[in-house]
Motif scaffolding. Structure first.
Motif, PDB file in Angstrom:
ATOM      1  N   GLN A 339       0.241  -0.877  -0.058  1.00 59.26           N
ATOM      2  CA  GLN A 339      -0.017   0.031  -0.556  1.00 59.26           C
ATOM      3  C   GLN A 339       1.326   0.951  -0.259  1.00 59.26           C
ATOM      4  O   GLN A 339       2.232   1.588   0.812  1.00 59.26           O
ATOM      5  CB  GLN A 339      -0.794   0.074   1.756  1.00 59.26           C
ATOM      6  CG  GLN A 339      -2.323   0.777   1.328  1.00 59.26           C
ATOM      7  CD  GLN A 339      -2.568   0.672   2.246  1.00 59.26           C
ATOM      8  OE1 GLN A 339      -4.069  -0.651   2.305  1.00 59.26           O
ATOM      9  NE2 GLN A 339      -3.450   1.271   2.917  1.00 59.26           N
ATOM     10  N   SER A 403       2.161   2.162   5.798  1.00 66.20           N
ATOM     11  CA  SER A 403       1.537   1.769   4.733  1.00 66.20           C
ATOM     12  C   SER A 403       0.130   2.950   4.636  1.00 66.20           C
ATOM     13  O   SER A 403      -0.730   3.040   3.792  1.00 66.20           O
ATOM     14  CB  SER A 403       0.416   1.119   4.671  1.00 66.20           C
ATOM     15  OG  SER A 403       0.311   0.790   5.951  1.00 66.20           O
ATOM     16  N   GLU A 404       0.591   3.875   6.446  1.00 61.11           N
ATOM     17  CA  GLU A 404      -0.859   5.074   5.882  1.00 61.11           C
ATOM     18  C   GLU A 404       0.516   5.779   6.340  1.00 61.11           C
ATOM     19  O   GLU A 404       1.321   6.189   6.390  1.00 61.11           O
ATOM     20  CB  GLU A 404      -1.194   4.866   7.222  1.00 61.11           C
ATOM     21  CG  GLU A 404      -2.450   3.526   6.628  1.00 61.11           C
ATOM     22  CD  GLU A 404      -3.233   3.112   8.334  1.00 61.11           C
ATOM     23  OE1 GLU A 404      -3.340   4.187   8.636  1.00 61.11           O
ATOM     24  OE2 GLU A 404      -3.188   2.280   8.433  1.00 61.11           O
ATOM     25  N   THR A 405      -0.666   7.186   6.294  1.00 59.69           N
ATOM     26  CA  THR A 405       0.024   8.674   6.312  1.00 59.69           C
ATOM     27  C   THR A 405      -0.162   9.676   7.150  1.00 59.69           C
ATOM     28  O   THR A 405       0.124  10.399   7.791  1.00 59.69           O
ATOM     29  CB  THR A 405       0.133   9.458   5.039  1.00 59.69           C
ATOM     30  OG1 THR A 405      -1.334  10.141   4.559  1.00 59.69           O
ATOM     31  CG2 THR A 405       0.977   9.102   3.574  1.00 59.69           C
ATOM     32  N   ASP A 406      -1.326   9.151   8.295  1.00 61.52           N
ATOM     33  CA  ASP A 406      -1.742   9.868   9.519  1.00 61.52           C
ATOM     34  C   ASP A 406      -0.893   8.995  10.623  1.00 61.52           C
ATOM     35  O   ASP A 406      -0.523   8.086  10.557  1.00 61.52           O
ATOM     36  CB  ASP A 406      -3.313   9.715   9.124  1.00 61.52           C
ATOM     37  CG  ASP A 406      -4.156   8.339   8.957  1.00 61.52           C
ATOM     38  OD1 ASP A 406      -3.309   7.276   9.090  1.00 61.52           O
ATOM     39  OD2 ASP A 406      -5.211   8.565   8.584  1.00 61.52           O
ATOM     40  N   ASN A 408      -2.026   6.363  12.817  1.00 58.26           N
ATOM     41  CA  ASN A 408      -2.826   5.221  12.765  1.00 58.26           C
ATOM     42  C   ASN A 408      -2.528   3.845  12.327  1.00 58.26           C
ATOM     43  O   ASN A 408      -1.392   4.200  11.955  1.00 58.26           O
ATOM     44  CB  ASN A 408      -3.957   5.241  11.948  1.00 58.26           C
ATOM     45  CG  ASN A 408      -6.172   4.902  12.124  1.00 58.26           C
ATOM     46  OD1 ASN A 408      -5.830   3.687  13.933  1.00 58.26           O
ATOM     47  ND2 ASN A 408      -6.600   5.998  12.060  1.00 58.26           N
ATOM     48  N   HIS A 410      -3.959  -0.160  11.692  1.00 55.01           N
ATOM     49  CA  HIS A 410      -5.042  -0.802  11.171  1.00 55.01           C
ATOM     50  C   HIS A 410      -4.421  -2.642  11.236  1.00 55.01           C
ATOM     51  O   HIS A 410      -4.042  -3.056  10.983  1.00 55.01           O
ATOM     52  CB  HIS A 410      -5.700  -0.520   9.958  1.00 55.01           C
ATOM     53  CG  HIS A 410      -6.467   0.886  10.014  1.00 55.01           C
ATOM     54  ND1 HIS A 410      -5.672   1.872   9.695  1.00 55.01           N
ATOM     55  CD2 HIS A 410      -7.718   1.101  10.251  1.00 55.01           C
ATOM     56  CE1 HIS A 410      -6.747   3.484   9.945  1.00 55.01           C
ATOM     57  NE2 HIS A 410      -7.998   2.414   9.994  1.00 55.01           N
ATOM     58  N   THR A 424      -1.597  -3.081   8.812  1.00 46.57           N
ATOM     59  CA  THR A 424      -1.257  -1.478   8.311  1.00 46.57           C
ATOM     60  C   THR A 424      -0.335  -0.541   9.114  1.00 46.57           C
ATOM     61  O   THR A 424      -0.662  -0.655  10.297  1.00 46.57           O
ATOM     62  CB  THR A 424      -1.789  -0.815   7.149  1.00 46.57           C
ATOM     63  OG1 THR A 424      -2.782  -0.168   7.981  1.00 46.57           O
ATOM     64  CG2 THR A 424      -2.316  -2.005   6.392  1.00 46.57           C
ATOM     65  N   GLY A 426       0.711   3.409  10.018  1.00 39.54           N
ATOM     66  CA  GLY A 426       0.508   5.003   9.717  1.00 39.54           C
ATOM     67  C   GLY A 426       2.185   5.937  10.679  1.00 39.54           C
ATOM     68  O   GLY A 426       3.115   4.770  10.778  1.00 39.54           O
TER      69      GLY A 426
END
Length: 952
Positions: A339, A403-406, A408, A410, A424, A426
């Protein structure tokens, strides 16, 4: 010029008071020169200034800066530059300590420096002091070849490897011996530590917590007695290759003492990949709130890691197949980039060393693998069968570390929602580049989501988000130094969840914050953390905290695995989960040597305290604790039938007392040996209903710490008594007398239990023999008294004399050899006057005990300054016995001001009651003292002064 310790400089010292670490990020050291220095040169200047603080004599660093090899003079210790490693703009300069020119294993000093401008922000010491080299002799009659280098065949023998034919794995040559290849040798100095001879993770105990991968080992012969712990030896290091079944070629390091041919140290390496990771976040590990993901001089980037790199840990990455180059794709966890943003997982030349700076994506990948794999290892180490527990999961589980920009992370289920899918990650904090995968607590939370997919086919529980917060907190609580132990995620400031929420403020089951999602998550965390604290988490001893955490984590994992799937039977409220936890406790046969069935009452009580178990007519929303059980009979140990605070000295119950006659008295008297004595016990009922069929039972044992229930306890002559008519809700009654005959001097231990319909003591239900330390504090139906009165009114002589011949036993309740430590706590009025306790028995205050062995302990009170009786009245001298770091029992001595000498335990002395009340009355009358209420006579001391006239 010497380095100055200011409030911005944080010191860390060892137990002996020696400085081991300096951290001064907020006040970097800069050399006093106008010339710009390299980090290495700046480190040299820094070392000269901090040397006195680290206890480094000037002659140790006389040749600092020189890289010329030097042969040390006899007895000479030196500290020499060894290595400088750099990660972007940060350098670590290492100095090797040597003795007579030979390096000392794992001894030296390292300095962290930065360039542009050159500055030092920390240093760490592992220096050895007072080095004395042991000179063991070869075994008698076997001097030939001893003291010389070993051949490959000789090394096989020294390692305990028998010659044997090769197997199907191809190991062996010509069917005569297994292949071994020596790759290198050198001489060095090594301080022998028997606990580190083999890798600690090879022990059974080490496999009970995170990072439990057991590295390969060899069947080493025992070390001879002349090799002594903590002594330094000249050894030969052998680097060799020797294959292991299923693993193929494995590279090893062994330290051999040449005179005895003893292997003092053995490690396997190169069979598994290693990585520098965060096993816990820096704030939890250090207590320094400044070590956040963005706290560093200037922006925190891959080129400016601040002090965050220092707090990495080097670990072995298990379950990784050997590949070249080595990747992070294991049999159970695989780090992938599935991602955006794009961040391919790193590879490393075989065998794999994933050593990266904290803010980098590569460091995040190593943490991602380790933090999920270690949880699988944790479950396996606790005895869970992963194939059965996670039967809906297809391995390896994938995790994308970036895999995330904020802020968080998951957990994604598989296509059918019946097993783990992907994870994933962040960012830990806005404005940083540190991945959430680096925070082990967050990964625990996400991991629990994955478990729930497999067990209840949903990422959530019906009454709460998922329960992952509480598991994360408990696993990281025992050694946490976080400034606020009640913050759930100290390294993720955006997440403000806590585990000390107050029922009165609506943080109750059924309160205004019980939203069944994230706020309910905090209610569950508070509930579970209370269980942890009350079962050992508030102990002053780390090993007790660790056991409490491991067992409660085990119960939670077992409870989750026992929940029914949501489409069939959901988990609608906290009561279902509380029951699952209690069932897990009841259903546990044995956990790390302790039987199950001893914690369930604390579980129920904690949910009650958080507002569950409300009466039917209770107000809503809930703002008060719930109701106790319908029947809850107890013997008060000072906690009014509840389980907080945690009781370290669980044997100090005073609602049990002895009388030397069956007179119904309510004060304690020292038991008299070999004649009938009489015990009384006060029983209460905190339940909401009347208790029926209330029965109290009595037991006694010789004065001992480290007892086992039931084998070490003897029923009293009067084994049990019933409470006529039961006991009303809120009622209190005294039960007795229980006749018994003490036989051992020193005040025998007393144990009482109370039962009623619907409320049995754990002594009748626990799943096997158990030490009272794991039984008494967690069951209000059971109480113990090891409290003996001693004289406070007899001054220094009387108090010292109370211990003159005193003795008691310390038992090892386990079928393994243990380390025992005795700790005495004196009342403040005595401690400030320099009174102390010593132990006259062999080994003193610390010794080893073999399996199920015992030792007589002889405490002796060493006097200090004088005191007044009223200063010490009502205080206690306590002695704790610690077995492998956990309290196993103890003895306490209550100082009574009205006692002037130690009560006599022999019959026919202080037991002579009511022999001459009339004579006593006449004597009082002669002295013009009231004499109309003489109840009895106790002859303690007779002093006669006769003054004769001058004519005689």
């Amino acid at each position: 010029m010497s380095f100055e310790i200011t409030p911005n400089v944080h010191e860390q010292r060892d137990r002996g008071g020696r400085l081991r670490h300096l951290e001064h990020v907020q006040e970097p050291y800069r050399a006093s020169t106008a010339v710009e220095l390299s980090p290495g040169v700046a480190a040299n200047e820094y070392l000269r200034e901090v040397a006195p603080l680290y206890g480094v004599p000037s002659e140790w660093i006389a040749g600092l800066g020189s890289t010329d090899g030097q042969v040390g003079a006899p007895g000479e210790v030196r500290l020499s530059w060894e290595h400088e490693s750099s990660v972007m703009e940060t350098s670590v300069v290492s100095y090797q300590q040597s003795y007579e020119g030979l390096p000392i294993w794992e001894a030296g000093l390292s300095i962290t420096a930065h360039d542009s401008p050159a500055r030092v922000t920390s240093s760490t010491s592992s220096l050895h002091y007072d080095i004395k080299i042991g000179r063991p002799q070869p075994p008698a009659g076997t001097t030939e070849g001893y003291g010389k280098e070993l051949s490959e065949g000789e090394l096989l023998t020294v390692l305990g490897i028998s010659r044997q034919p090769s197997g199907p794995d191809g190991v062996g040559t010509d069917g005569t011996e297994r292949n071994i290849r020596i790759n290198g040798r050198r001489q060095l100095v090594f301080q022998y530590d028997p606990t580190q001879r083999l890798h600690p993770e090879t022990s059974e105990e080490a496999r009970r917590g995170p990072l439990q991968a057991a590295p390969p080992t060899l069947p080493l012969p025992p070390v001879p007695e002349q090799i002594r712990p903590d002594e330094h030896y000249l050894v030969t290091e052998y680097l060799f290759t020797y294959p292991m079944p299923e693993l193929g070629e494995v590279h090893w390091r062994a330290f051999v003492e040449p005179s005895t041919r003893s292997v003092l140290y053995l490690r396997a390496f190169a069979a598994c990949a290693t990585a520098s990771v965060y096993t816990t976040d820096p704030i939890t590990r250090t207590g320094n709130a400044a070590l956040s993901a963005t706290a560093a001089p200037g922006p925190l980037t891959t080129t400016n890691p601040g002090e965050l790199n220092y707090w990495r840990s080097s670990v072995t990455l298990p379950h990784l197949p050997s590949t070249s180059p080595q990747g992070l794709a294991g049999s159970r966890v695989s780090v992938v980039d599935f991602q955006t943003p794009t961040a391919p997982p790193p590879t490393s030349p075989a065998p794999g060393s994933f050593d990266y700076s904290v803010p980098s994506d590569d460091f995040a990948a190593a943490c991602a693998y380790n933090n999920i794999e270690s949880l699988f290892q944790l479950m396996e180490g606790m005895g869970f069968n992963l194939a059965a527990y996670l039967d809906g999961t297809t391995f390896p589980v994938e995790i994308d570390h970036r895999s995330e920009t904020d802020v968080n992370a998951h957990s994604l289920g598989n296509a059918t929602g019946t097993g783990m899918g992907r994870y994933t990650c962040g960012l830990v904090q806005s404005g940083s580049t540190v991945s959430m995968s680096c925070d082990a607590r967050v990964m625990v939370h996400e991991f629990v989501h994955g478990l729930l997919y497999d067990t209840v086919h949903s990422p959530n529980l019906g009454f709460v988000h998922n329960g992952g917060d509480s598991l994360a907190v408990i696993l990281h609580a025992p050694d946490s130094l976080a400034p606020d132990r009640f913050v759930t995620f100290p390294w993720v400031p955006l997440v403000t969840r806590r585990q000390d929420r107050q029922v009165s403020e609506g943080w109750a089951w059924g309160g205004i914050h019980d939203d069944r999602f994230y706020e309910s998550e905090e209610i569950l965390s508070t509930t579970m953390f209370r269980i942890y604290r009350s079962t050992g988490g508030d102990s002053g001893y780390p090993d007790a905290r660790r056991f409490a955490a491991r067992y409660l984590a085990y119960l939670q994992l077992r409870a989750i695995g026992s929940l029914a799937t949501s489409p069939i039977t959901p988990t609608p409220d906290a009561g279902v989960f509380a029951t699952a936890l209690m069932n897990a406790d009841h259903g546990t046969a044995i956990f790390e040597g302790h039987p199950g069935g001893a914690f369930h009452k604390v579980v129920r009580w904690s949910f009650e305290k958080q507002g569950f178990y409300q009466p039917p007519s209770g107000p809503t929303p809930v703002t008060t604790p719930g109701a106790p059980p319908a029947v809850d009979v107890y013997i008060d140990d000072g906690r009014a039938g509840e389980y907080a605070p945690y009781l370290e000295n669980f044997w100090e119950t005073t609602d049990i007392w002895n009388r030397v006659t069956a007179d119904g008295g309510t004060t304690h008297e020292t038991p008299i040996l070999n004649v009938p004595n009489y015990v009384y016990c006060r029983v209460k009922n905190r339940g909401t209903q009347k208790a029926q069929n209330v029965v109290v039972k009595g037991y006694h044992s010789r004065p001992t710490a480290g007892l086992i229930w039931p084998s070490d306890w003897q029923s009293m002559t009067t084994p049990s008594l019933s409470v006529p008519g039961g006991l009303a809700s809120g009622g209190t009654t005294v039960v007795g007398p229980f006749a018994w005959t003490p036989a051992v001097e020193g005040h025998e231990c007393l144990l009482m239990t109370v039962s009623a319909d619907g409320d049995l003591p754990n002594t009748e239900t626990v799943n096997g023999p158990i030490p009272p330390a794991r039984l008494v504090p967690f069951d209000n139906n059971v109480a113990q008294r090891n409290v003996a009165p001693i004289p406070g009114g007899g001054g220094v002589e009387g108090l010292v004399g109370a211990f003159a011949g005193r003795r008691f036993q310390v038992n090892n309740p386990y079928d393994r050899t243990v380390s025992v430590k005795l700790e005495a706590t004196l009342p403040k009025p005595l401690a400030i006057r320099n009174w102390r306790m010593k132990f006259a028995n062999p080994g003193g205050a610390a010794f080893a005990l073999g399996p199920l062995a015992s030792r007589e302990v002889r405490p002796r009170l060493i006097p200090g300054g004088g005191f007044h009786a009223n200063e010490v009245a009502g205080t206690t001298i306590s002695i704790r016995s610690l077995v492998d770091g956990m309290v196993s029992g103890g003895m306490s001595y209550a100082i009574e001001a009205e006692l002037h000498e130690l009560p006599d335990e022999q019959p026919g002395h202080s037991t002579e009651r009511d022999q001459s009340p009339e004579a006593a009355a006449r004597l009082l009358g002669c002295l013009d003292l009231p004499n109309d209420d003489v109840q009895g006579v106790h002859v303690r001391r007779v002093t006669v002064d006769i003054e004769l006239g001058s004519e005689h």
